[in-house]
Design a protein around this motif. Structure first.
Motif, short mmCIF file in Angstrom:
data_model
loop_
_atom_site.label_atom_id
_atom_site.label_comp_id
_atom_site.label_asym_id
_atom_site.label_seq_id
_atom_site.Cartn_x
_atom_site.Cartn_y
_atom_site.Cartn_z
N LEU A 296 83.25 -12.73 13.82
CA LEU A 296 82.33 -12.01 13.72
C LEU A 296 81.66 -11.61 12.07
O LEU A 296 81.02 -10.94 11.48
N ALA A 297 82.07 -11.82 11.07
CA ALA A 297 82.41 -12.25 10.29
C ALA A 297 81.60 -12.62 9.35
O ALA A 297 80.10 -12.30 8.48
N GLU A 298 80.84 -13.81 9.51
CA GLU A 298 79.78 -14.36 10.04
C GLU A 298 78.70 -14.56 9.99
O GLU A 298 77.81 -14.59 9.67
N GLU A 299 78.50 -13.42 11.54
CA GLU A 299 77.04 -13.24 12.09
C GLU A 299 76.88 -11.92 10.42
O GLU A 299 75.64 -11.44 10.70
N LYS A 300 77.65 -10.88 10.54
CA LYS A 300 77.20 -9.36 9.66
C LYS A 300 76.95 -10.60 8.90
O LYS A 300 76.30 -9.68 8.04
N ALA A 301 77.45 -11.17 8.13
CA ALA A 301 76.86 -11.64 7.05
C ALA A 301 75.57 -12.11 7.12
O ALA A 301 74.76 -12.47 5.97
N ARG A 302 75.19 -13.19 8.03
CA ARG A 302 74.16 -13.49 8.40
C ARG A 302 72.72 -12.74 8.46
O ARG A 302 71.88 -12.32 7.97
N ALA B 140 73.22 -9.18 7.75
CA ALA B 140 72.88 -8.82 6.23
C ALA B 140 71.53 -9.31 5.31
O ALA B 140 70.95 -8.87 4.46
N GLU B 141 71.82 -10.39 4.61
CA GLU B 141 71.27 -12.07 4.45
C GLU B 141 69.54 -11.37 4.77
O GLU B 141 68.33 -11.26 4.13
N ASP B 142 69.51 -11.56 6.78
CA ASP B 142 68.12 -11.41 7.64
C ASP B 142 67.58 -9.94 6.62
O ASP B 142 66.64 -10.15 6.17
N ARG B 143 68.22 -9.29 6.63
CA ARG B 143 67.59 -7.35 5.91
C ARG B 143 67.19 -7.73 4.81
O ARG B 143 66.53 -7.06 4.48
N GLU B 144 67.78 -8.10 3.94
CA GLU B 144 68.14 -8.43 2.57
C GLU B 144 66.04 -9.17 2.04
O GLU B 144 65.41 -8.24 1.65
N LEU B 145 66.26 -10.16 3.31
CA LEU B 145 64.94 -10.61 2.80
C LEU B 145 63.95 -10.08 3.16
O LEU B 145 62.81 -10.14 2.78
N ILE B 146 63.73 -9.46 4.22
CA ILE B 146 62.95 -9.52 5.05
C ILE B 146 62.29 -7.94 4.21
O ILE B 146 60.99 -7.57 4.37
N ILE B 147 63.09 -6.63 3.81
CA ILE B 147 62.59 -5.80 3.11
C ILE B 147 62.03 -6.54 1.50
O ILE B 147 61.37 -5.92 1.40
N GLY B 148 62.73 -7.27 1.12
CA GLY B 148 62.17 -8.30 -0.17
C GLY B 148 60.78 -8.16 0.08
O GLY B 148 59.85 -8.22 -1.13
N GLU B 149 60.49 -9.53 1.11
CA GLU B 149 59.10 -9.92 2.09
C GLU B 149 58.26 -8.65 1.50
O GLU B 149 57.33 -9.11 1.86
N MET B 150 58.77 -7.71 2.82
CA MET B 150 57.99 -6.74 2.81
C MET B 150 57.11 -5.77 1.85
O MET B 150 55.84 -5.93 1.21
N ALA B 151 58.59 -5.48 0.56
CA ALA B 151 57.62 -4.63 -1.01
C ALA B 151 56.50 -5.71 -1.18
O ALA B 151 55.82 -5.27 -2.10
#
Length: 531
Positions: free
Chosen positions: A327-333, A335-346
């Motif tokens: 569960l912890a690993e899934e949450k970390a993944r 979070a990383e995906d969200r940061e990547l998508i937001i950065g790419e969109m900006a």
């Protein structure tokens, strides 16, 4: 008897699992300690490269003692038993041999030299090593590239850009010892991103082959390590209860035995140790007769029920730990995906707004009134938006040149038969190149509809080629009603030139003949291209 057998089996397998866990922790400890050493080497690599870039010179400038001070502060040698030191090997050719020798002698005295053989095309001698004690002084100047095992490890680090570990070698530092230990070396490349590709062939290697990268590696940070001292120091806190340990330099059955302590018993455990890009096999034996055989006899008085309950509790605890970890690993993944998508969109929104603003400013300068501005700006904005839509909807990172040209012709309402003369090899363009080409083709199509072949009089042919990583696109309009006049350049022409020079980093040529217009656009293939 049935109760005794059930309790004995449960206890035996529990002991085996517990031993396996201890072996896994032991392997993780060793790998972690080795990773700590790699981190130190990476720090030396970063310091070396940073100082070189700041000094603006080809000299490695180690005489300033930056690396010595760094190593002294972290007490590398004192804290890492088995690590003989940390050194640097530097690419040396006949052209720069004199400067390398001068640097070595400035740091270590006039007797320093490069050995064991004269430099042919490429050598990697030891130009820096700390601590500079009696053992390490014997290695100074030794050409690592002259020996096959070391050379293969250097080439792997050169190719991958990551750390590599050599096979077992006899370290130069211990060759005169009474009982020399086996050793190995860790290499980390210092890759200069500003360097130009090399065409020089190294000894027993060809940089043009697939196993070598295009950019040279000026230096490698390395560490010579004694196997017995290293493993003994790392295993010392965990040796209680262990009957025997063996370490093999590899994972197959033919891997050589490089470390042995104690004796092996039945039921040994196998695990792997990760050392840079290599894996070693470690076999551990435990000799706890009471846990394996004596405890089942004692458990006999408690019966089968207690043994089964204990096993169930142990398995349940393992399942809960695994579930929490997953569960912890899934949450970390996530979070990383969200940061990547937001950065790419900006990033993409910023680029899109910048291009729209540039289109608006250029169109304003060449428009006489608001209606003309609306017509011109709408067409250019649609060309830019269509390219973006293909990327988003299609989920692609590159665009086919032929598809872009046909798309612009269709958007302009050009008849299908007018596209018969569009030909060329498959070429894929990145985001920047695709947007520039879409706007350029839009301008050329618009001008041709107004004044050229697409106005109803004339013939249009579009062709492109790819040679020597240069793309050349030809736009030829023939049988025109009259010969075009190129003496005056419109704002549209300035716009096309700006796109070619600034975004494509290319050039173009326009020429006329009798009732004919020739436009040749050339730009480098800087994106991933398939031909």
């Amino acid at each position: 008897m049935l109760g005794t057998l059930a309790a004995a089996s449960a206890n035996y397998y529990f002991s085996q699992a517990n031993e396996a866990e201890q072996v896994d922790r032991l392997s993780a400890l060793v790998s972690s300690r080795l990773n700590d050493q790699l981190t130190i080497l990476e720090g030396v690599s970063a310091l070396y490269l940073t100082h070189k870039l700041l000094s603006k010179t080809d000299n490695n400038a180690l005489s300033d003692s930056y690396i010595r001070e760094y190593l002294a502060k972290i007490h590398t040698h004192a804290q890492s038993t088995g690590i003989q030191g940390i050194g640097i090997i530097t690419a040396t050719t006949p052209e720069n041999q004199a400067s390398r020798l001068a640097s070595i002698r400035a740091n270590y005295g006039p007797d320093a030299h490069i050995w064991p053989s004269p430099i042919a095309n490429l050598a990697y001698p030891i130009t820096f090593i700390e601590p500079y004690d009696m053992a390490n002084s014997r290695a100074l100047g030794f050409d690592m590239y002259s020996e096959a095992i070391r050379r293969r490890a250097i080439q792997r680090a050169w190719t991958s850009g990551n750390a590599s570990a050599s096979n077992i070698v006899s370290l130069v530092q211990t060759q005169n010892a009474k009982n020399p230990q086996p050793g190995f070396l860790l290499f980390i490349p210092v890759r200069d991103s500003t360097a130009t590709p090399t065409s020089r062939s190294g000894r027993n290697g060809n940089p043009s082959s697939p196993s070598f990268p295009k950019k040279p590696v000026e230096a490698f940070v390395y560490a010579p390590i004694l196997v017995h001292d290293l493993i003994s120091a790392m295993l010392a806190p965990s040796l209680s209860g262990i009957a025997g340990v063996r370490v093999y330099a590899g994972t197959d059955d033919k891997a050589p035995l490089i470390y042995e302590r104690g004796h092996m018993t039945w039921g040994s455990h196998h695990t792997t140790i990760r050392i840079a890009d290599r894996e070693w096999k470690m076999v551990v034996s435990y000799q706890e007769k009471f846990n394996r055989y004596g405890r089942p006899i004692i458990i006999f008085i408690f019966g089968t029920a207690i043994a089964l309950l204990f096993t169930r509790l142990n398995k349940g605890q393992r399942r809960r730990i695994d579930a929490y970890r997953a569960l912890a690993e899934e949450k970390a993944r996530h979070a990383e995906d969200r940061e990547l998508i937001i950065g790419e969109m900006a990033h993409r929104l910023k680029n899109a707004f910048a291009r729209i603003g540039a289109l608006a400013r250029i169109t304003i300068r060449e428009s006489a009134n608001l209606a003309e501005f609306e017509t011109r700006f709408d067409g250019r904005l649609r060309a830019l938006a269509d390219t973006k839509q293909m990327m988003i909807v299609g989920g692609v990172a590159s665009f086919d040149l032929a598809h872009l040209i046909h798309r612009e012709m269709e958007l302009a309402g050009v008849a299908a038969h007018a596209s018969d003369e569009i030909s060329g090899p498959p070429i894929h363009l990145g985001d920047e190149g695709a947007q520039a080409i879409a706007l350029i083709i839009h301008e050329l199509v618009t001008n041709s509809i107004k004044y050229g072949a697409l106005s109803g009089t004339g013939h249009l042919a579009i062709h492109w080629t790819l040679e020597n990583r240069q793309i050349q696109l030809s736009w030829i309009e023939s049988n025109l009603a009259s010969t075009p006049n190129l003496d005056h350049e419109s704002f549209g022409t300035h716009f096309i030139r700006s796109l070619i020079q600034r975004q494509l980093r290319g050039d173009w040529q326009r020429s006329t003949q009798e009732r004919r217009l020739n436009v040749i656009i050339t730009w480098p293939d800087n994106v991933e291209t398939t031909a």
